[in-house]
Design a protein around this motif. Sequence first.
Motif, PDB file in Angstrom:
ATOM      1  N   MET A 149       0.853  -1.198   0.000  1.00 35.22           N
ATOM      2  CA  MET A 149       0.000   0.000   0.000  1.00 35.22           C
ATOM      3  C   MET A 149       0.889   1.248   0.000  1.00 35.22           C
ATOM      4  O   MET A 149       1.460   1.594   1.025  1.00 35.22           O
ATOM      5  N   PRO A 150       1.033   1.923  -1.145  1.00 34.83           N
ATOM      6  CA  PRO A 150       1.855   3.138  -1.166  1.00 34.83           C
ATOM      7  C   PRO A 150       1.124   4.301  -0.481  1.00 34.83           C
ATOM      8  O   PRO A 150       0.069   4.719  -0.933  1.00 34.83           O
ATOM      9  N   CYS A 151       1.705   4.793   0.619  1.00 37.67           N
ATOM     10  CA  CYS A 151       1.159   5.993   1.266  1.00 37.67           C
ATOM     11  C   CYS A 151       2.039   7.190   0.953  1.00 37.67           C
ATOM     12  O   CYS A 151       1.756   8.307   1.348  1.00 37.67           O
ATOM     13  N   SER A 152       3.168   6.921   0.300  1.00 39.74           N
ATOM     14  CA  SER A 152       3.926   8.020  -0.272  1.00 39.74           C
ATOM     15  C   SER A 152       3.137   8.397  -1.519  1.00 39.74           C
ATOM     16  O   SER A 152       2.554   7.526  -2.168  1.00 39.74           O
ATOM     17  N   SER A 153       3.102   9.682  -1.824  1.00 35.66           N
ATOM     18  CA  SER A 153       2.191  10.111  -2.890  1.00 35.66           C
ATOM     19  C   SER A 153       2.706   9.735  -4.273  1.00 35.66           C
ATOM     20  O   SER A 153       3.901   9.836  -4.538  1.00 35.66           O
ATOM     21  N   LEU A 154       1.796   9.354  -5.128  1.00 37.67           N
ATOM     22  CA  LEU A 154       2.184   9.072  -6.517  1.00 37.67           C
ATOM     23  C   LEU A 154       2.771  10.333  -7.169  1.00 37.67           C
ATOM     24  O   LEU A 154       3.555  10.245  -8.102  1.00 37.67           O
TER      25      LEU A 154
ATOM     26  N   VAL B 262      -2.846  -5.837   4.063  1.00 38.47           N
ATOM     27  CA  VAL B 262      -1.609  -5.141   3.682  1.00 38.47           C
ATOM     28  C   VAL B 262      -0.424  -5.660   4.507  1.00 38.47           C
ATOM     29  O   VAL B 262      -0.499  -5.766   5.726  1.00 38.47           O
ATOM     30  N   THR B 263       0.672  -6.016   3.806  1.00 37.55           N
ATOM     31  CA  THR B 263       1.880  -6.485   4.507  1.00 37.55           C
ATOM     32  C   THR B 263       2.986  -5.446   4.485  1.00 37.55           C
ATOM     33  O   THR B 263       3.921  -5.506   5.270  1.00 37.55           O
ATOM     34  N   PHE B 264       2.889  -4.515   3.533  1.00 38.99           N
ATOM     35  CA  PHE B 264       3.987  -3.581   3.314  1.00 38.99           C
ATOM     36  C   PHE B 264       3.417  -2.216   2.971  1.00 38.99           C
ATOM     37  O   PHE B 264       2.518  -2.107   2.137  1.00 38.99           O
ATOM     38  N   SER B 265       3.953  -1.187   3.614  1.00 39.22           N
ATOM     39  CA  SER B 265       3.518   0.150   3.237  1.00 39.22           C
ATOM     40  C   SER B 265       4.699   1.104   3.313  1.00 39.22           C
ATOM     41  O   SER B 265       5.760   0.748   3.834  1.00 39.22           O
ATOM     42  N   GLY B 266       4.514   2.295   2.774  1.00 42.32           N
ATOM     43  CA  GLY B 266       5.602   3.265   2.796  1.00 42.32           C
ATOM     44  C   GLY B 266       5.053   4.667   2.815  1.00 42.32           C
ATOM     45  O   GLY B 266       4.024   4.940   2.191  1.00 42.32           O
TER      46      GLY B 266
END
Length: 539
Positions: A224-229, A269-273
């Motif tokens: 789950m990308p929480c850094s903005s596209l 979700v296992t991975f986010s940033g």
Amino acid sequence: MTAGLMQTPPLQIIDILKFAAKAHARREIVSRLVDEPSFRYTYAGALKRAAQAANALKRLGVQAGDRVSSLAWNTHRHFELFYAVPGIGAVLHTANPRLFDEQIVYTINHAESSVLLFDRNFLAVVERITPQLTTVKSFVMLSDEARLLPGTVGAVGYDCLLDRESDKIDWPVVEENAGAFLCYTSGTTGDPKGVLYSQRAVVLHAMASGLASAFGFDAFDVVMPCSSLYHATAWGLPFAAPINGCKLVFPCDKMDGSSLQELIEREGVTFSGGVPTIWTMYLSYLEKAGQTPGKLQRVVIGGSAVPRAMAETFKKQYGVRVLQIWGMTETCPLGVIATPTPELAEAGEEAMDEAIWTRQGRLQFGIELKIVDEDGADLPWDGEASGALLVRGPWTIQRYFRKDEDAADGSGWFDTGDIATIDAAGFMRITDRKKDVIKSGGEWISSIDLENIAAGCLGVKIAAVIGVPHPKWEERPVLVVECHEGETLNEDQVQAYLEPRIVKWWKPDKVIFASVPLTATGKIDKKVLRGRYSGVLGG
Ligand code: ADP
């Protein structure tokens, strides 16, 4: 030279999605949207919609080499543009909606984009800035048909455009050094500067960032990308995830703790940033709500220094491993990442955690590092000597967009503007940004170190340290503290917390309690703080 006899297909971004659509065809992509129900499809479905988007862009007149701007959140539609636009050899300029209007206008005009695609809740911004846009001819709202708001700009609906198009396309062969993404730095000093990522840089960066020594992706991961596209392509996660067959989850603009927790639980979700501020909100939500982060295993955090207390809470309370990264728009952005080594493991878990939590990361293949003194002479990698950090490699900038001079020197070294130490094992530690370092009586005080320590004090939400002019010492540190909601602290309590943890001469001359302004990329806005508090020490 004896020429190698292997094939030389250009490295192309679209090939990542084509690959995922075959090798991980049924792996899902889930997206929250501004005010539509969540959308869910697969990599196979995404490739079809990317083809439709590419056909639609062509029909709007977009050709290879042209620029197209997006003003958009983390959604599946923006993800499709990440492939459709470079797929036809055009360049996607991901405008940063958190910039001031004038800066958004500046970047779109500087990019000379012909199309602007935007999320529905940006209609007001788009209407406001349109009179100043000099090159945009078509406006597309990233919306379904039912909710389309054409506004005064007469926007057409993205889904309507796609519906009219074939989901097949002959993707052209694009030269691997062709520009693909145009990302602007946030311009805290002067106008934003454009960094033009090539197809090749993006693909190599994506291949490297998924490695076990970096993000460590496999096909079981749910990312789950929480850094903005719109900020350095969300650290390349929209590319590294499909290469490794990871499920992708897009949170749209809903980055508050409760929304993230709901997605993390529901989608596994296992991975986010993301940047530290997001995780501060998330951890505080978990604590208040008495919840645990489901299957989340790893969180990659960067953009600003990761407070040690944050890494510790994630691990000790929730069993989640924090991977700190350092990077910048100019490096696509991955530079270093803090992952374990056997040598560190020998020293035991606690010592290893300590080493990892207090460093930005270690050397990665593909990005060389060096530190130099004021005369440009190399400094030793002893973990002590600190100097200007220079980087180079195939995903490091050579020249800013539409500038005549190179940003890197003749050997490719690019000065990052950061001050760092590097140790014998290649672990790099940022001590400051050149312009933020505090010069007190000829000695340097690291604002990052002080912030990191102050952030560990109970009740502190954000700690910001600036150098303030001082009549005797040139500059002295002033600490600005923003407390967690409903909590209060006074100067004595904060100073008492700091005292045993810092050398005496680092003691802030003043502690101010106020809200801390953040930049468009979620960093503490020290320029604003310096302007606000420059007179408080009478210097
Ligand atoms: P901006 O447009 O805000 O400058 P960038 O992402 O390009 O956005 O900012 C890069 C800078 O952010 C780096 O030069 C460094 O100063 C800072 N930075 C990034 N990651 C870290 C980190 N893990 N620790 C400390 N500083 C960091």
